[in-house]
Write a protein that holds these residues in place. Structure first.
Motif, mmCIF file in Angstrom:
data_model
loop_
_atom_site.group_PDB
_atom_site.id
_atom_site.type_symbol
_atom_site.label_atom_id
_atom_site.label_comp_id
_atom_site.label_asym_id
_atom_site.label_seq_id
_atom_site.Cartn_x
_atom_site.Cartn_y
_atom_site.Cartn_z
ATOM 1 N N ALA A 1 0.833 -1.058 -0.257
ATOM 2 C CA ALA A 1 0.081 -0.035 -0.095
ATOM 3 C C ALA A 1 0.909 1.047 -0.012
ATOM 4 O O ALA A 1 1.961 1.191 0.568
ATOM 5 N N GLU A 2 0.351 2.276 -0.646
ATOM 6 C CA GLU A 2 1.201 3.758 -0.620
ATOM 7 C C GLU A 2 1.488 3.788 0.767
ATOM 8 O O GLU A 2 0.664 3.808 1.910
ATOM 9 N N ILE A 3 2.627 4.333 1.236
ATOM 10 C CA ILE A 3 3.035 4.815 2.354
ATOM 11 C C ILE A 3 2.040 6.116 2.980
ATOM 12 O O ILE A 3 1.629 6.942 2.209
ATOM 13 N N PRO B 1 -5.068 2.686 7.228
ATOM 14 C CA PRO B 1 -5.853 1.892 7.444
ATOM 15 C C PRO B 1 -5.681 0.154 6.748
ATOM 16 O O PRO B 1 -5.924 -0.642 7.370
ATOM 17 N N SER B 2 -5.199 0.517 5.574
ATOM 18 C CA SER B 2 -4.907 -0.719 4.889
ATOM 19 C C SER B 2 -3.537 -1.541 5.663
ATOM 20 O O SER B 2 -3.912 -2.650 5.835
ATOM 21 N N ARG B 3 -2.749 -0.915 6.008
ATOM 22 C CA ARG B 3 -1.439 -1.500 6.942
ATOM 23 C C ARG B 3 -2.045 -1.996 8.109
ATOM 24 O O ARG B 3 -1.705 -3.258 8.494
ATOM 25 N N ARG C 1 3.697 -9.958 7.907
ATOM 26 C CA ARG C 1 5.005 -9.424 8.616
ATOM 27 C C ARG C 1 5.358 -8.365 7.495
ATOM 28 O O ARG C 1 5.402 -8.579 6.606
ATOM 29 N N MET C 2 5.476 -7.305 8.173
ATOM 30 C CA MET C 2 6.051 -5.936 7.429
ATOM 31 C C MET C 2 7.461 -6.327 6.926
ATOM 32 O O MET C 2 8.357 -6.796 7.778
ATOM 33 N N GLU C 3 7.675 -6.126 5.645
ATOM 34 C CA GLU C 3 9.093 -6.205 5.420
ATOM 35 C C GLU C 3 9.834 -5.147 4.743
ATOM 36 O O GLU C 3 10.991 -5.230 4.313
ATOM 37 N N GLY C 4 9.234 -3.890 4.997
ATOM 38 C CA GLY C 4 9.829 -2.748 4.634
ATOM 39 C C GLY C 4 9.197 -1.738 3.498
ATOM 40 O O GLY C 4 8.007 -1.815 3.330
ATOM 41 N N THR D 1 6.006 2.481 -1.303
ATOM 42 C CA THR D 1 4.767 1.550 -0.639
ATOM 43 C C THR D 1 5.580 0.978 0.594
ATOM 44 O O THR D 1 6.694 0.670 0.835
ATOM 45 N N TRP D 2 4.693 0.601 1.459
ATOM 46 C CA TRP D 2 4.863 -0.393 2.535
ATOM 47 C C TRP D 2 4.552 -1.865 1.968
ATOM 48 O O TRP D 2 3.659 -2.026 0.970
ATOM 49 N N THR D 3 5.219 -2.683 2.444
ATOM 50 C CA THR D 3 5.254 -4.147 1.693
ATOM 51 C C THR D 3 5.276 -4.918 3.119
ATOM 52 O O THR D 3 5.675 -4.908 3.932
ATOM 53 N N GLY D 4 4.279 -6.030 2.787
ATOM 54 C CA GLY D 4 4.359 -7.321 3.864
ATOM 55 C C GLY D 4 4.071 -8.578 3.151
ATOM 56 O O GLY D 4 3.633 -8.540 2.005
#
Length: 196
Positions: free
Chosen positions: A133-135, A139-141, A150-153, A168-171
């Motif tokens: 999701a976009e940083i 709510p999505s996070r 698990r958040m990967e960065g 983006t944030w990724t998990g």
């Protein structure tokens, strides 16, 4: 893949169909859905018709995107939508979702994501489910975290939305995270996990 439906405790997830067009159109008038997802903005009835009549069915037919309407089991009210699309690495899928404004905060999306993850790990033989999701889309996070991702960065310039490249944030979620076997053994940095 043949279009498939399944249920969770409170929800029915079934393939998006043409009869969903009006409910999808109304939900996607929400500025938050238009802001944080890749749906067109402004979102027209023609966009809803294209999605429900052409894009969603062709994704199932071509095995490129499995689009689900997320409905309350009790009265079939549309509370959101969820899609699973394949990534370049075999056995890896990406999940995306939106929740209709009046149905946020009830845990429906987390429940839908967990149901879809179990379906992907069993029906699709997935070994990895990715979320991005976009940083700033907290709510999505929060949904991803509640579902066990698990958040990967952070990834720079990893998403294109409305003609702009975004960070983006990724998990990721693995079958073992849900107590399910994988199709290929996983050797983590700390040892072997998710063995067959």
């Amino acid at each position: 893949m043949e279009p498939t439906a399944f249920t969770t405790d409170r929800l029915l997830l079934r393939p998006v169909e043409p009869g969903d067009a009006e409910a999808v159109y109304l939900a996607c008038q929400d500025p938050e859905i238009q802001r944080w997802t890749v749906v067109p903005s402004p979102y027209t009835r023609a966009d809803a018709d294209l999605f429900t009549r052409e894009l969603a069915p062709s994704g199932w037919r071509d095995d490129t995107m499995y689009s689900f309407a997320v409905l309350l089991r009790e009265d079939r009210t549309l509370v959101g939508a969820l899609g699973l699309g394949g990534r370049a690495l075999p056995g890896t899928y990406e999940v995306g979702f939106w929740t209709a404004a009046g149905h946020r905060g009830a845990g429906y999306t987390t429940e839908a994501v967990l149901g879809a993850a179990r379906w992907a790990f069993t029906a699709l033989s997935a070994d990895r489910l990715e979320w991005r999701a976009e940083i700033g889309n907290t709510p999505s996070r929060a949904v991803a975290l509640r579902a066990g991702f698990r958040m990967e960065g952070d990834q720079r310039s990893a998403l294109v939305n409305k003609g702009v490249r975004l960070d983006t944030w990724t998990g990721a979620l693995l079958p073992a995270d849900l107590g399910l076997p994988g199709t290929v053994p996983h050797r983590s940095a700390t040892g072997v996990s998710g063995a067959l």
